[in-house]
Design a protein around this motif. Sequence first.
Motif, PDB file in Angstrom:
ATOM      1  N   VAL A 252       0.853  -1.179   0.000  1.00  0.00           N
ATOM      2  CA  VAL A 252       0.000   0.000   0.000  1.00  0.00           C
ATOM      3  C   VAL A 252       0.892   1.233   0.000  1.00  0.00           C
ATOM      4  N   SER A 253       0.317   2.356  -0.440  1.00  0.00           N
ATOM      5  CA  SER A 253       1.133   3.576  -0.515  1.00  0.00           C
ATOM      6  C   SER A 253       0.374   4.781   0.027  1.00  0.00           C
ATOM      7  N   ILE A 254       1.146   5.763   0.432  1.00  0.00           N
ATOM      8  CA  ILE A 254       0.583   7.000   0.967  1.00  0.00           C
ATOM      9  C   ILE A 254      -0.405   7.594  -0.034  1.00  0.00           C
ATOM     10  N   GLY A 255      -1.566   7.968   0.476  1.00  0.00           N
ATOM     11  CA  GLY A 255      -2.591   8.585  -0.362  1.00  0.00           C
ATOM     12  C   GLY A 255      -3.568   7.599  -0.973  1.00  0.00           C
ATOM     13  N   GLN A 256      -3.260   6.322  -0.887  1.00  0.00           N
ATOM     14  CA  GLN A 256      -4.160   5.299  -1.430  1.00  0.00           C
ATOM     15  C   GLN A 256      -5.480   5.336  -0.662  1.00  0.00           C
ATOM     16  N   VAL A 257      -6.588   5.254  -1.392  1.00  0.00           N
ATOM     17  CA  VAL A 257      -7.900   5.270  -0.751  1.00  0.00           C
ATOM     18  C   VAL A 257      -8.224   3.864  -0.263  1.00  0.00           C
ATOM     19  N   ALA A 258      -8.424   3.739   1.052  1.00  0.00           N
ATOM     20  CA  ALA A 258      -8.775   2.452   1.652  1.00  0.00           C
ATOM     21  C   ALA A 258     -10.281   2.248   1.648  1.00  0.00           C
ATOM     22  N   ILE A 259     -11.026   3.314   1.941  1.00  0.00           N
ATOM     23  CA  ILE A 259     -12.488   3.292   1.891  1.00  0.00           C
ATOM     24  C   ILE A 259     -12.934   4.590   1.238  1.00  0.00           C
ATOM     25  N   GLU A 260     -13.546   4.474   0.072  1.00  0.00           N
ATOM     26  CA  GLU A 260     -14.013   5.659  -0.627  1.00  0.00           C
ATOM     27  C   GLU A 260     -15.348   6.116  -0.045  1.00  0.00           C
ATOM     28  N   ASN A 261     -15.488   7.413   0.177  1.00  0.00           N
ATOM     29  CA  ASN A 261     -16.720   8.024   0.663  1.00  0.00           C
ATOM     30  C   ASN A 261     -17.331   7.221   1.815  1.00  0.00           C
ATOM     31  N   VAL A 262     -16.554   7.045   2.863  1.00  0.00           N
ATOM     32  CA  VAL A 262     -16.955   6.205   3.988  1.00  0.00           C
ATOM     33  C   VAL A 262     -18.332   6.626   4.515  1.00  0.00           C
ATOM     34  N   LEU A 263     -19.230   5.679   4.567  1.00  0.00           N
ATOM     35  CA  LEU A 263     -20.603   5.862   5.056  1.00  0.00           C
ATOM     36  C   LEU A 263     -21.308   7.057   4.415  1.00  0.00           C
ATOM     37  N   GLU A 264     -20.929   7.356   3.176  1.00  0.00           N
ATOM     38  CA  GLU A 264     -21.511   8.454   2.403  1.00  0.00           C
ATOM     39  C   GLU A 264     -21.392   9.800   3.117  1.00  0.00           C
ATOM     40  N   LEU A 265     -20.253   9.996   3.800  1.00  0.00           N
ATOM     41  CA  LEU A 265     -19.995  11.232   4.541  1.00  0.00           C
ATOM     42  C   LEU A 265     -19.089  12.190   3.772  1.00  0.00           C
ATOM     43  N   ASN A 266     -18.842  11.900   2.502  1.00  0.00           N
ATOM     44  CA  ASN A 266     -17.992  12.737   1.649  1.00  0.00           C
ATOM     45  C   ASN A 266     -16.565  12.859   2.170  1.00  0.00           C
ATOM     46  N   SER A 267     -16.091  11.798   2.785  1.00  0.00           N
ATOM     47  CA  SER A 267     -14.724  11.730   3.271  1.00  0.00           C
ATOM     48  C   SER A 267     -14.184  10.343   2.972  1.00  0.00           C
ATOM     49  N   ASP A 268     -12.957  10.281   2.479  1.00  0.00           N
ATOM     50  CA  ASP A 268     -12.316   9.001   2.200  1.00  0.00           C
ATOM     51  C   ASP A 268     -11.394   8.632   3.355  1.00  0.00           C
ATOM     52  N   VAL A 269     -11.231   7.336   3.565  1.00  0.00           N
ATOM     53  CA  VAL A 269     -10.215   6.845   4.496  1.00  0.00           C
ATOM     54  C   VAL A 269      -8.979   6.600   3.642  1.00  0.00           C
ATOM     55  N   ILE A 270      -7.887   7.295   3.951  1.00  0.00           N
ATOM     56  CA  ILE A 270      -6.692   7.198   3.121  1.00  0.00           C
ATOM     57  C   ILE A 270      -5.494   6.697   3.925  1.00  0.00           C
ATOM     58  N   VAL A 271      -4.643   5.970   3.227  1.00  0.00           N
ATOM     59  CA  VAL A 271      -3.427   5.395   3.808  1.00  0.00           C
ATOM     60  C   VAL A 271      -2.404   6.513   4.013  1.00  0.00           C
ATOM     61  N   THR A 272      -1.694   6.461   5.147  1.00  0.00           N
ATOM     62  CA  THR A 272      -0.718   7.520   5.461  1.00  0.00           C
ATOM     63  C   THR A 272       0.716   6.998   5.555  1.00  0.00           C
ATOM     64  N   LYS A 273       0.934   5.754   5.093  1.00  0.00           N
ATOM     65  CA  LYS A 273       2.279   5.184   5.176  1.00  0.00           C
ATOM     66  C   LYS A 273       2.491   4.208   4.030  1.00  0.00           C
ATOM     67  N   ASN A 274       3.673   4.216   3.458  1.00  0.00           N
ATOM     68  CA  ASN A 274       4.033   3.197   2.470  1.00  0.00           C
ATOM     69  C   ASN A 274       4.408   1.924   3.203  1.00  0.00           C
ATOM     70  N   VAL A 275       3.802   0.800   2.812  1.00  0.00           N
ATOM     71  CA  VAL A 275       4.132  -0.486   3.408  1.00  0.00           C
ATOM     72  C   VAL A 275       4.275  -1.519   2.291  1.00  0.00           C
ATOM     73  N   GLY A 276       5.425  -2.173   2.265  1.00  0.00           N
ATOM     74  CA  GLY A 276       5.687  -3.171   1.244  1.00  0.00           C
ATOM     75  C   GLY A 276       5.130  -4.544   1.605  1.00  0.00           C
ATOM     76  N   ALA A 277       5.139  -5.428   0.621  1.00  0.00           N
ATOM     77  CA  ALA A 277       4.686  -6.799   0.814  1.00  0.00           C
ATOM     78  C   ALA A 277       5.833  -7.643   1.357  1.00  0.00           C
ATOM     79  N   LYS A 278       5.479  -8.729   2.040  1.00  0.00           N
ATOM     80  CA  LYS A 278       6.489  -9.673   2.559  1.00  0.00           C
ATOM     81  C   LYS A 278       7.254 -10.299   1.422  1.00  0.00           C
TER      82      LYS A 278
END
Length: 120
Positions: free
Chosen positions: A94-120
């Motif tokens: 995952v990478s910084i800025g990636q949207v994890a949940i778009e428009n969460v609960l239709e509140l016009n706000s996205d849940v976004i990733v704040t850290k780059n994390v690589g795969a094992k």
Amino acid sequence: MLKEYTCIICPNGCDLTVKVEDGKILSLEGAVCKRGREYVNQELTSPHRNIASSILLEEGVIPLVSVRLSKPIPKERIFDVMSAIKKTRLKAPVSIGQVAIENVLELNSDVIVTKNVGAK
């Protein structure tokens, strides 16, 4: 009625003493900047908050990734949003800025990733 607030709009964190009557600000003391009045007005009419949390990460070099909201949500919906975040799983990488949940609960706000994390 006198009320006390700690403004969270800017890094100053001003301690505000506010005289309020019928939902209107009659006087305000303690604000270093004009945004203190804006904050108290928002708190009186429609309090909003931004939240930060973490989401379980499958196949990542670490088990969790930090996330935050793209914009504040109504204060009374925090627990609903946290419940949605808790149910979410992402797969690494995952990478910084990636949207994890778009428009969460239709509140016009996205849940976004704040850290780059690589795969094992």
